[in-house]
Design an enzyme around this catalytic site. Structure first.
Site, PDB file in Angstrom:
ATOM      1  N   GLU A  99       0.840  -1.197   0.000  1.00 26.10           N
ATOM      2  CA  GLU A  99       0.000   0.000   0.000  1.00 26.10           C
ATOM      3  C   GLU A  99       0.876   1.248   0.000  1.00 26.10           C
ATOM      4  O   GLU A  99       1.747   1.412   0.871  1.00 26.10           O
ATOM      5  CB  GLU A  99      -0.943   0.027   1.195  1.00 26.10           C
ATOM      6  N   GLU A 147       5.094   5.081   3.353  1.00 28.08           N
ATOM      7  CA  GLU A 147       4.614   6.398   3.775  1.00 28.08           C
ATOM      8  C   GLU A 147       5.806   7.193   4.296  1.00 28.08           C
ATOM      9  O   GLU A 147       6.744   6.599   4.857  1.00 28.08           O
ATOM     10  CB  GLU A 147       3.552   6.238   4.876  1.00 28.08           C
ATOM     11  N   ASP A 155      -3.272  12.180  -2.737  1.00 26.84           N
ATOM     12  CA  ASP A 155      -3.474  13.623  -2.839  1.00 26.84           C
ATOM     13  C   ASP A 155      -4.063  13.942  -4.206  1.00 26.84           C
ATOM     14  O   ASP A 155      -3.463  13.612  -5.233  1.00 26.84           O
ATOM     15  CB  ASP A 155      -2.130  14.332  -2.661  1.00 26.84           C
ATOM     16  N   ASP A 182     -11.919  10.051  -3.558  1.00 32.51           N
ATOM     17  CA  ASP A 182     -13.209  10.709  -3.336  1.00 32.51           C
ATOM     18  C   ASP A 182     -13.318  11.981  -4.196  1.00 32.51           C
ATOM     19  O   ASP A 182     -14.204  12.797  -3.974  1.00 32.51           O
ATOM     20  CB  ASP A 182     -13.413  11.034  -1.855  1.00 32.51           C
ATOM     21  N   THR A 220     -13.352   3.702   6.041  1.00 31.34           N
ATOM     22  CA  THR A 220     -12.711   4.594   6.996  1.00 31.34           C
ATOM     23  C   THR A 220     -13.707   5.596   7.580  1.00 31.34           C
ATOM     24  O   THR A 220     -14.776   5.831   7.013  1.00 31.34           O
ATOM     25  CB  THR A 220     -11.569   5.378   6.318  1.00 31.34           C
ATOM     26  N   LYS A 221     -13.330   6.203   8.707  1.00 36.47           N
ATOM     27  CA  LYS A 221     -14.152   7.252   9.305  1.00 36.47           C
ATOM     28  C   LYS A 221     -14.302   8.422   8.332  1.00 36.47           C
ATOM     29  O   LYS A 221     -15.368   9.034   8.236  1.00 36.47           O
ATOM     30  CB  LYS A 221     -13.518   7.726  10.616  1.00 36.47           C
ATOM     31  N   PHE A 222     -13.247   8.719   7.606  1.00 39.02           N
ATOM     32  CA  PHE A 222     -13.273   9.782   6.611  1.00 39.02           C
ATOM     33  C   PHE A 222     -14.337   9.493   5.560  1.00 39.02           C
ATOM     34  O   PHE A 222     -15.110  10.365   5.163  1.00 39.02           O
ATOM     35  CB  PHE A 222     -11.881   9.885   5.971  1.00 39.02           C
ATOM     36  N   GLU A 223     -14.384   8.246   5.099  1.00 43.45           N
ATOM     37  CA  GLU A 223     -15.357   7.852   4.087  1.00 43.45           C
ATOM     38  C   GLU A 223     -16.777   7.917   4.631  1.00 43.45           C
ATOM     39  O   GLU A 223     -17.698   8.389   3.962  1.00 43.45           O
ATOM     40  CB  GLU A 223     -15.074   6.412   3.640  1.00 43.45           C
TER      41      GLU A 223
END
Length: 248
Positions: free
Chosen positions: A79, A104, A154, A190, A227-230
């Site tokens: 990933e 990362e 990004d 997104d 995810t929480k973001f999603e």
């Protein structure tokens, strides 16, 4: 996943970036990220100081043999840009039969993932705190990866910055090299414009086949954690686009 957790595979302050641009050779690729600063918690620092020596990988190690790294032969998922690491940690926890390598450069994210992986007793996860393109070039053998994941990179939404998006032909050539035949490239974003950009670039890149049954996108697979973001984005009516391509 917060906006600050988008894929940021390189690091440079604005001043450093200007200096780097001035000395950059004409063939050097445009950088696709700027590393944002962040305060380290005690747990995150512990991950870097105490856990990285055991679960971390470096470019200095050279081309790796995944079987020797993990002490077994198993499917390998890589990933790129795991942010704060929540999704990757969940995958490693729920798929013990699979090995995972995360890439990362954001120190708090690397430290957090390593700290939590250690506390969970996970041994099927390794981490590079390196430039993702360099890892693809210098560390991963050809045909060694079953799945490469690029989740919420990004988006560089301004048109003048589109050249900084990581999904470009040169990046996909690297991905094609490290994927095994029939290996998968799984991307998610997104930003609808970035999803369209991904489809456009993939359509002109040889060696990949879209696995979507209808249209260009696939439903979110169960193996990609929500995810929480999603979840927050869905409540606000934001879309998420998953793309899965198979290497031929």
């Amino acid at each position: 996943m917060s906006r600050d957790e988008y894929h940021q595979p390189f690091s440079a302050t604005p001043a450093e970036e200007q200096s780097s641009d001035a000395s950059r050779s004409p063939k050097r690729e445009v950088r696709s990220y700027v590393l944002r600063g962040g305060r380290m918690t005690r747990a995150q620092q512990r991950g870097l100081d105490e856990v990285f020596p055991r679960l971390g990988l470096t470019l200095a190690r050279g081309m790796i043999d995944p079987e020797r790294v993990f002490g077994r032969r198993a499917p390998l998922v890589v990933e790129i840009g795991f942010g704060m690491g929540g999704s990757l940690l969940e995958q490693a926890r729920t798929h013990p039969q699979t090995d995972f390598i995360g890439i990362e450069v954001h120190p708090p994210g690397v430290g957090k993932l390593l700290d939590e992986a250690d506390k969970a007793g996970l041994d099927n996860l390794r981490v590079y705190r390196e430039d993702a393109l360099a890892v693809l070039d210098e560390a991963l053998p050809a045909g060694s990866v079953d799945t490469l994941q690029l989740f919420f990179p990004d988006p560089w939404p301004k048109k003048k910055h589109h050249k900084r998006r990581i999904v470009q032909p040169a990046f996909l050539e690297r991905v094609h090299r490290v994927l095994q035949p029939n290996g998968r490239l799984h991307m998610a974003t997104d930003w609808e414009n970035y999803a369209e950009h991904m489809v456009e670039v993939m359509s002109t890149t040889p060696g990949f086949v879209n696995t979507a049954v209808a249209g260009d996108y696939v439903p979110r697979p169960d193996f990609r954690p929500l995810t929480k973001f999603e979840t927050r984005g869905e409540r606000l009516g934001h879309g998420v686009w998953d793309l899965i391509y198979r290497r031929t």
